[in-house]
Scaffold this motif. Structure first.
Motif, PDB file in Angstrom:
ATOM      1  N   SER A   1     -83.109 -46.068   2.991  1.00 58.60           N
ATOM      2  CA  SER A   1     -83.383 -47.199   2.095  1.00 58.60           C
ATOM      3  C   SER A   1     -82.643 -47.015   0.782  1.00 58.60           C
ATOM      4  O   SER A   1     -82.287 -45.904   0.394  1.00 58.60           O
ATOM      5  CB  SER A   1     -84.892 -47.320   1.832  1.00 58.60           C
TER       6      SER A   1
ATOM      7  N   ALA B   1     -83.961 -51.570   3.589  1.00 58.85           N
ATOM      8  CA  ALA B   1     -84.327 -50.407   4.412  1.00 58.85           C
ATOM      9  C   ALA B   1     -83.861 -50.627   5.846  1.00 58.85           C
ATOM     10  O   ALA B   1     -84.025 -51.725   6.389  1.00 58.85           O
ATOM     11  CB  ALA B   1     -85.833 -50.195   4.380  1.00 58.85           C
TER      12      ALA B   1
ATOM     13  N   MET C   1     -86.416 -53.756  -1.126  1.00 58.85           N
ATOM     14  CA  MET C   1     -86.765 -53.894   0.301  1.00 58.85           C
ATOM     15  C   MET C   1     -85.526 -53.710   1.189  1.00 58.85           C
ATOM     16  O   MET C   1     -85.478 -54.266   2.286  1.00 58.85           O
ATOM     17  CB  MET C   1     -87.430 -55.246   0.595  1.00 58.85           C
TER      18      MET C   1
ATOM     19  N   ASN D   1     -85.233 -43.163   8.386  1.00 63.64           N
ATOM     20  CA  ASN D   1     -85.404 -44.379   7.596  1.00 63.64           C
ATOM     21  C   ASN D   1     -84.531 -44.263   6.355  1.00 63.64           C
ATOM     22  O   ASN D   1     -84.724 -43.370   5.528  1.00 63.64           O
ATOM     23  CB  ASN D   1     -86.868 -44.550   7.195  1.00 63.64           C
TER      24      ASN D   1
ATOM     25  N   ASN E   1     -82.438 -43.235  -0.261  1.00 63.04           N
ATOM     26  CA  ASN E   1     -83.518 -42.385   0.257  1.00 63.04           C
ATOM     27  C   ASN E   1     -83.395 -42.256   1.767  1.00 63.04           C
ATOM     28  O   ASN E   1     -83.173 -43.254   2.459  1.00 63.04           O
ATOM     29  CB  ASN E   1     -84.872 -43.003  -0.076  1.00 63.04           C
TER      30      ASN E   1
ATOM     31  N   GLN F   1     -83.705 -48.626   9.804  1.00 62.70           N
ATOM     32  CA  GLN F   1     -84.204 -47.507  10.599  1.00 62.70           C
ATOM     33  C   GLN F   1     -83.249 -47.252  11.767  1.00 62.70           C
ATOM     34  O   GLN F   1     -82.768 -48.203  12.384  1.00 62.70           O
ATOM     35  CB  GLN F   1     -85.601 -47.805  11.146  1.00 62.70           C
TER      36      GLN F   1
END
Lengths: 103, 251
Positions: free
Chosen positions: A30, A6, A4, A28, A44, A8
């Motif tokens: 992550s 992540a 979790m 985003n 990612n 933005q």
């Protein structure tokens, strides 16, 4: 997807995930399970436009080493452009939103 | 055990059901043909999305005689490929626990409304779904077995708590209302073997009925035949353990 981790960031740019380009409004980032890269976790980046739906996404999944190299390379390229006095550090005029063909 | 002269049939399809707050969401159902009664199984998809593996998983349980439902926990996040929708939810910090529990409760109620479902319903999940299966066993009423496969973040430090996941599931252990089986790989990073030990210690402390199986040479998600993490020998044995557990607890 069990970390979790992540973040933005709002961005301004264009992306392409099919034949058409579209505006990307968010990146985003992550560190979590990738979809395709054969690793348990990866760095990612999804360049997305949330107003166009989940399909408006340009995705990359990177190994940790690749991610670090990318960060360094982006910084190096920006520094070089700055040194040469060619950085265009100004906002881009928005275009009317277009739906990417993958949306 | 299936015999070669046995009749077998199955129906599998997308249905609508009511989830959290009475919202209508979609779900995938697979059930054996026949009058039953068959036990039910709620199949929870992992955080990357409501993808094909969970349809196959629902059909696997149906093949073994369970009416299975896999609710789309990301229904409210828009529609597209499972990956694109999953990536959107990943960026949002995962689905909120409260909403997930509401949807899982709705799936259980949906199963229990069917004339061919017996009075026993289990819940199965992998990865984040394993965490949610355990959470459901602690927070919801009317579940008879929990199958938790490598539930990541059952054990969470205070720093890992988020608005979407505000309480570490391990803190609810005393409320677990049914037997649980846990399947874990010793090379997993989430949960780590130490976290699995802490999870087990808490179950033991509260006198819960549990069995944990830890596999050497396996990491996270070793049932996923479409990922490099797949470990054939451990996965085959893990499935045998899961099905033996559900036969014992749900028949």
């Amino acid at each position: 997807m069990c970390t979790m981790i992540a973040h933005q960031v709002r961005i301004q740019g264009r992306g392409k995930s099919g034949p058409e380009w579209f505006e990307v409004h968010e990146a985003n980032v992550s560190y979590d399970h990738p979809y395709d890269l054969p690793l348990e976790h990866a760095l990612n980046i999804d360049f997305v436009n949330e107003t166009l739906g989940p399909g408006a996404r340009v995705a990359v999944e990177l190994s940790v080493d690749a991610a670090r190299q990318l960060v360094k390379t982006i910084e190096a390229v920006l520094a070089q452009a700055d040194q040469r006095g060619v950085l265009e550090d100004r906002p881009v005029a928005a275009e009317p939103a277009r739906s990417p063909s993958v949306a | 055990m299936y015999q070669t002269n046995q009749y077998e049939g199955m129906i599998a399809e997308t249905v609508s059901m009511r989830g959290h707050n009475g919202d209508v969401i979609n779900a995938y159902v697979a059930r054996p043909l026949g009058a039953g009664p068959f036990p039910g199984m709620v199949v929870i998809h992992h955080a990357p999305g409501w993808d094909e593996w969970y349809r196959e998983c629902a059909r696997r349980f149906a093949h073994h005689g369970y009416v299975s439902i896999s609710p789309n926990l990301y229904f409210r996040d828009g529609h597209g490929t499972p990956e694109d929708v999953g990536a959107k939810v990943r960026a949002a910090g995962g689905a909120p626990d409260a909403r997930v529990l509401g949807d899982l409760d709705g799936a259980n109620a949906w199963l229990r409304s069917l004339p061919y479902v017996s009075r026993k319903v289990g819940i199965f999940g992998t990865c984040s779904g394993g965490r949610q299966a355990f959470l459901a066993g602690c927070r919801l009423k009317g579940l008879d077995a929990v199958i938790e496969c490598w539930g990541g973040r059952v054990v969470q430090s205070k720093e890992e708590l988020t608005p979407n996941q505000p309480v570490a599931p391990i803190d609810y252990t005393k409320d677990l209302s049914c037997p649980i089986i846990g399947i874990f790989g010793n090379e997993d990073k989430s949960p780590t073997p130490e976290q699995v030990n802490a999870h087990e210690a808490e179950l033991k402390k509260h006198g819960k009925q549990y069995e944990f199986h830890r596999y050497e040479g396996a990491g996270h998600g070793f049932f996923y035949y479409d990922r490099p993490a797949y470990r054939q020998e451990q996965a085959v044995d893990g499935w045998k353990k899961v099905l033996a557990f559900t036969e014992k607890t749900l028949r």
